[in-house]
Design a protein around this motif. Structure first.
Motif: not given
Ligand SMILES: [Zn+2]
Ligand SMILES: [Zn+2]
Length: 186
Positions: A88-92, A114-119
């Motif tokens: 996700x988003x290349x480097x997350x 959650x990990x995406x929102x945090x990222x």
């Protein structure tokens, strides 16, 4: 639809007006095309929306062990085709599965929302004002440009040197991510 991870039947749930599908067994979430964007669009509300819905069980969860971006993706619950596994988003380092062939949507395992929102929040906070300004300029150019050129512009937004195979990621996926960041007030 059945869960692409464990095969159990998915259940439709309402998350702030967006109808997602949840697996009550492995607690993963299915987002039809565009739904992840709608959830993340309202950055301030995204976390609260999740917690106020049946999706709250998907908030905490450990990454699936042993996965890598080069793995074959799961099977799309809608069309049955193999999905593509994306970083996700290349480097997350958050690995999600999306139906590339028919653009049905994306599958997030337990804890990935959650990990995406945090990222996205951390990414926003980590940019200095100069970088934010630069990103805005680039995003404005993306929006103003024709779709064919968009891909090249988006490619230039991310460092790709150390990511073999990354050029295969469709420009629209990256564009989607950067648009979300833009709307989040970068
Ligand atoms: Zn499941
Ligand atoms: Zn599909």
């Amino acid at each position: 639809m059945d869960c692409p991870r464990c095969g159990k039947e998915l259940r439709e749930i309402d998350v702030n007006g967006v109808m997602l599908d949840i697996c009550d067994s492995c607690e993963g979430l299915w987002f039809d095309q565009g739904e992840l964007g709608r959830i993340l669009e309202n950055a301030g509300e995204a976390e609260a929306s999740i917690h106020q819905s049946d999706a709250s069980v998907s908030w905490e969860g450990e990454p699936v062990p042993g996965e890598s971006p080069s793995d074959p993706g799961l099977q799309c619950p809608k069309c049955g085709e193999a999905m593509r596994r994306y970083n996700y988003a290349v480097s997350s380092n958050i690995l999600i599965d999306a139906c590339e062939k028919n653009k049905c949507g994306a599958w997030l395992d337990d804890g990935e929302i959650k990990r995406i929102i945090d990222y996205l929040g951390n990414y926003r906070d980590s940019l200095d004002p100069e970088e934010k300004e630069l990103l805005k300029v680039k995003l404005d150019r993306i929006k103003a440009d024709a779709s064919l050129r968009e891909e090249a512009l988006i490619d230039s937004l991310v460092k790709m040197d150390d990511k073999p195979g990354l050029m295969r990621i469709p420009g629209e996926m990256l564009q989607f991510v950067y648009r979300i960041m833009y709307r989040m007030g970068l």
